[in-house]
Design a protein around this motif. Structure first.
Motif: not given
Length: 227
Positions: A133-145
């Motif tokens: 579900k995280n593939r193609g999403r912004s890494v900043l939004i997906a990880l929320r760090l």
């Protein structure tokens, strides 16, 4: 094969056959029609076989591939087979390196030019609880760090000549706050990055033990002996 010689040879044999038939039957009109019909049938059979060959992707050569396009199709077939073999080798090599990347003890996330997750290995899934579900999403939004934003700003401010100085941060795990993770952003290709994640909890604990030992030892050495 030579296309011109092949076609001339075929036409000569058809013409000789027609002359022989005409000599014995003495009906040149019929012979002419038969010759024309033979040429038409020959081309129709060749075109039909060529269509089937093209639909199959050029995988199987047919003896029915006759006519003016025979040589072109023949060399196309050889070229296709060569390219297919080359593609299979490249795919096998890519699969090999992909499996190697999956087996790395560090988590790895490939990030595209728009800071989207393009690929990740098993270790990254375990450390960060990410999935398809995280593939193609912004890494900043997906990880929320929040610390990752500073890391990306560092890489944007780094000149290409200084890419050997890999920016990194240490922060608490988003799924296990008691554990500490390190993140390194490694540039590759143009505008792409690899985010390398390591669980450094054990090293942080060892460092804490070392500092406590040094502090205690220093304190004991400064304390005078009493009788």
């Amino acid at each position: 094969m030579n296309l011109v010689i092949t076609e001339l040879t075929t036409l000569i044999w058809l013409l000789i056959s027609a002359l022989i038939i005409g000599w014995f039957t003495e009906s040149w009109t019929v012979v002419g029609w038969l010759l024309a019909l033979a040429l038409v049938l020959r081309n129709l059979i060749g075109l039909s076989a060529a269509e089937k060959w093209l639909i199959s992707g050029g995988r199987k050569w047919s003896f029915l591939l006759i006519g003016p396009m025979t040589e072109l199709l023949y060399f196309s077939s050889k070229l296709l087979n060569k390219e297919r073999d080359h593609t299979q080798k490249l795919l096998a090599r890519a699969k090999y390196f992909k499996q190697a990347a999956k087996a790395l003890p560090e988590g790895v996330i490939a990030i595209d030019q728009k800071q989207r997750i393009a690929w990740y290995n098993r270790r990254a899934m375990t450390l960060l609880n990410i999935g398809r579900k995280n593939r193609g999403r912004s890494v900043l939004i997906a990880l929320r760090l929040p610390a990752l934003s500073a890391l990306f700003e560092q890489i944007l401010d780094t000149a290409p000549s200084n890419y050997h100085q890999i920016p990194s941060i240490e922060t608490a795990s988003p799924i296990h706050p008691e554990r500490t993770l390190s993140f390194e952003l490694v540039p590759f290709l143009e505008g792409h990055q690899l985010l390398v994640i390591r669980d450094i909890t054990i090293f942080k604990k060892m460092d804490t033990v070392r500092r406590d030992f040094v502090a205690n030892a220093s304190h004991e050495l400064r304390t005078p002996l009493t009788v």
